[in-house]
Design an enzyme around this catalytic site. Structure first.
Site, PDB file in Angstrom:
ATOM      1  N   ASP A 165       0.818  -1.211   0.000  1.00 39.85           N
ATOM      2  CA  ASP A 165       0.000   0.000   0.000  1.00 39.85           C
ATOM      3  C   ASP A 165       0.854   1.263   0.000  1.00 39.85           C
ATOM      4  O   ASP A 165       0.388   2.337   0.310  1.00 39.85           O
ATOM      5  CB  ASP A 165      -0.925   0.002   1.217  1.00 39.85           C
TER       6      ASP A 165
ATOM      7  N   HIS B 220       8.608  -3.112  -3.561  1.00 40.90           N
ATOM      8  CA  HIS B 220       7.872  -3.789  -2.492  1.00 40.90           C
ATOM      9  C   HIS B 220       8.794  -4.490  -1.484  1.00 40.90           C
ATOM     10  O   HIS B 220       9.833  -5.034  -1.840  1.00 40.90           O
ATOM     11  CB  HIS B 220       6.923  -4.824  -3.091  1.00 40.90           C
TER      12      HIS B 220
ATOM     13  N   CYS C 254       4.817  -0.376   2.756  1.00 36.77           N
ATOM     14  CA  CYS C 254       5.161  -1.733   3.196  1.00 36.77           C
ATOM     15  C   CYS C 254       6.564  -1.795   3.811  1.00 36.77           C
ATOM     16  O   CYS C 254       6.784  -2.557   4.741  1.00 36.77           O
ATOM     17  CB  CYS C 254       5.009  -2.729   2.050  1.00 36.77           C
TER      18      CYS C 254
END
Lengths: 159, 479
Positions: free
Chosen positions: B72, B267, B75
């Site tokens: 989101d 990520h 992370c």
């Protein structure tokens, strides 16, 4: 997400705004005011004074601020209610300022937003204007710029 | 949208462009997932390009488990914050949670110094305090891991804590600007923080990770490894270390508890080695872990408790007080039937880059004792420790790699005897062990005594008798 947030300490937007109101009343500023709507604590009306030695000196601008239940994790929606001629503010009063969009930080509050807007009046970001003509005039013809600012301005009583 | 009629077309387009730039697909999944086997990552990349396939295939053997974080845009921040608390739980020391609250509170002056008054951030900070308290309580109940997971899956709680950690990072960078300005490509530290650290939806980058590690992790001796899974050449995922290192002389847990993140472009997820997730015995508050490791600790008596997780603490040579002082306690420790300690006991050591020498386990597991001693000295202590083999059976068995070189090296017609197992003897006062005293020689500590479990009749050797010291000097210098 909103329901989750409202369960927690700062997630409770009403509590947070209550606290901000208290802080602003305890240390009032001469050039900024901000008060919530009588019936809705998440709708505020604010005013800022134009900074001295700028085309906006001596003028007062009224703004509306709307706080989502996710505030302060999301920025308030801020609009100029007083018509304003400025490179980064469009004719509907919408503002192009990074800290009100993707650069919003949860440690900002109403005062810091209003202070940022005040300094935006004196230091427009002419590289990404909403009002291209204003950006152009700011650099080339300050007198004409000043004339347009005053022509567009309305006092709070006139609104 | 009543005002839209006034907007020239190009502005409308600019707006649309802005909107599409800001668009992020709806993300799903828990904010922090359950721990799962990392073979799932290998499976995920089974059909990916060869570089990823090779790199992920090697992953599960080193990092047995992982935990997903919702992508989101926060992370990385969330992964570090989560593993910070998780590592505190892993230490199992209830007092540590209060210590951390006190420490973090003491950093409020940093935050004040960059111009934020406490009432702006106290809500975020208190969220962190509440979680520390909740976790300390939950440790007693044995459900701390679950409490942590639940809290971090509450968007409000985890965002408040992330906001606080962002503020801490920002304050740290702005008060240590000289350390960071050279990495910012001309941007000022202040503007970097405003643009990259402070915003709610701004993911942590390497500079942020470095600053947060310095502010949050290093002072409590935590290390952070970030594994970068990308297309760079190589068969293994690149690891970058942050936070506390082996060389930080901190009176803190050792080996350095390590947080691990897996980075895939854009990520972060959380990784674990098998040893990170071993169930730790909760340590009651009246006997906190740091008592056993405190710098002032002297080696008067170390109970031979089988629950002692780290046999290294029982090696007398590790203590600056020297082996001699170990003697009075030997009878307590004496165990006529030595049980070999299983190798996994020393498993935490390989977490860190293994030092090149054979004495690796000594400095790695007990840095706080070993650091003041020059490395050559450590060497001797270690070997004299080992040569107390008959005296400290359980300990020496856990360290039984050194002897073969010694035996081989000596060669010659003689079998090992205690005289040849003391290369450290020459090195100074503190090694004057009672081996040569008549009391010792007539006691059952001497292998030549028939009551010694490792009874070994002594053979007379003129060499051994008259040149012990020169022989051992030769041997130790050859190591």
């Amino acid at each position: 997400m909103a329901s989750n947030l409202s369960n927690t300490r700062t997630g409770n937007v009403a509590q947070r705004l209550q606290k901000e109101l208290m802080d602003m009343m305890l240390s009032p500023s001469t050039t900024l005011t901000a008060f919530p709507d009588d019936e809705n604590l998440t709708l505020w009306t604010a005013t800022i004074e134009g900074p001295t030695e700028t085309p906006y000196a001596g003028l007062t601008f009224k703004l509306s601020m709307e706080f989502a239940p996710t505030y302060p994790m999301t920025p308030p929606v801020v609009l100029f209610k007083t018509p304003i001629y400025h490179p980064n503010i469009d004719f509907s009063g919408r503002i192009c300022l990074d800290i009100l969009k993707d650069k919003w930080s949860a440690i900002y509050n109403i005062s810091s937003v209003l202070l940022s807007l005040q300094s935006l009046l004196g230091e427009p970001n002419n590289s990404s204007p909403l009002n291209a003509e204003a950006a152009d005039l700011w650099d080339k013809d300050k007198e004409e710029f000043q004339r347009k600012v005053l022509a567009r301005h309305k006092t709070p009583e006139e609104l | 949208m009543s005002g839209s009629a006034y907007i020239p077309t190009d502005e409308e387009l600019a707006n649309l462009q802005q909107l599409s730039r800001e668009y992020e697909p709806e993300v799903t999944g828990p904010l922090v997932g359950e721990r799962q086997s990392s073979t799932a990552i290998t499976t995920e990349y089974a059909n990916a390009d060869p570089v990823y396939r090779v790199k992920t295939a090697a992953l599960p053997s080193k990092y047995s488990h992982f935990r997903t974080c919702r992508g989101d845009g926060n992370c990385g921040w969330r992964a570090i914050a989560f593993t910070y608390f998780e590592t505190l739980i892993r230490l199992g020391d209830i007092n540590k949670f209060q210590d951390e609250k006190t420490r973090l509170q003491s950093m409020n002056n940093l935050i004040s110094s960059i111009g934020y008054s406490e009432d702006i951030y106290e809500g975020f900070q208190e969220e962190c305090w509440d979680l520390l308290v909740a976790l300390a309580n939950a440790i007693g109940n044995g459900n701390a891991a679950q409490v942590l997971l639940e809290n971090f899956n509450d968007m409000g709680v985890s965002m408040n804590i992330i906001t606080y950690f962002k503020l801490l990072t920002s304050a740290w960078m702005q008060t240590h600007s000289a350390d960071y300005m050279n990495f910012l490509l001309g941007q000022t530290v202040k503007s970097y923080c405003t643009q990259t650290i402070d915003p709610v939806n701004s993911e942590i980058d390497n500079i942020g990770i470095a600053a947060l590690s310095e502010a949050l992790l290093k002072p409590i001796g935590f290390a952070l490894d970030v594994l970068y899974l990308d297309r760079s050449p190589g068969e293994e995922i690149n690891v970058i270390h942050f936070g506390a290192t082996e060389n930080d002389a901190l009176s803190l847990p050792y080996p350095r508890p390590t947080l691990r993140l897996l980075y895939r472009p854009g990520h972060y997820d959380i990784l674990y080695k098998a040893e990170d997730i071993e169930v730790q015995q909760p340590i009651p508050s009246q006997a906190p872990l740091h008592v056993a490791l405190a710098a002032g600790y002297t080696d008067d008596f170390v109970p031979m408790d089988s629950s002692m997780s780290d046999v290294m603490t029982m090696i007398p040579g590790l203590y600056p007080t020297g082996l001699g002082q170990r003697w009075p306690s030997a009878p307590y420790d004496y165990d006529p039937i030595p049980t070999p300690q299983p190798q996994p006991q020393v498993a935490p050591v390989p977490t860190y880059a293994p030092p090149p020498t054979a004495v690796a386990p000594v400095p790695t597991s007990h840095q706080e004792y070993a650091t003041p001693v020059p490395s050559s000295h450590v060497n001797h202590q270690h070997h004299s420790t080992h040569h107390g083999i008959q005296l400290q059976p359980p300990v020496s068995l856990s360290l039984n790699h050194p002897p073969p070189p010694l035996t081989i090296e000596r060669g010659g017609p003689f079998r090992p005897s205690m005289y040849e197992l003391e290369p450290g003897f020459h090195s100074g006062q503190q090694h004057t062990l009672p081996f040569q005293t008549s009391i010792f020689r007539n006691s059952h500590y001497n292998t030549a005594h028939f009551l010694n479990p490792d009874f070994q009749p002594e053979e007379w050797s003129p060499d051994a008798e008259y040149s012990t010291s020169s022989r051992s000097r030769h041997k130790s210098s050859s190591q």
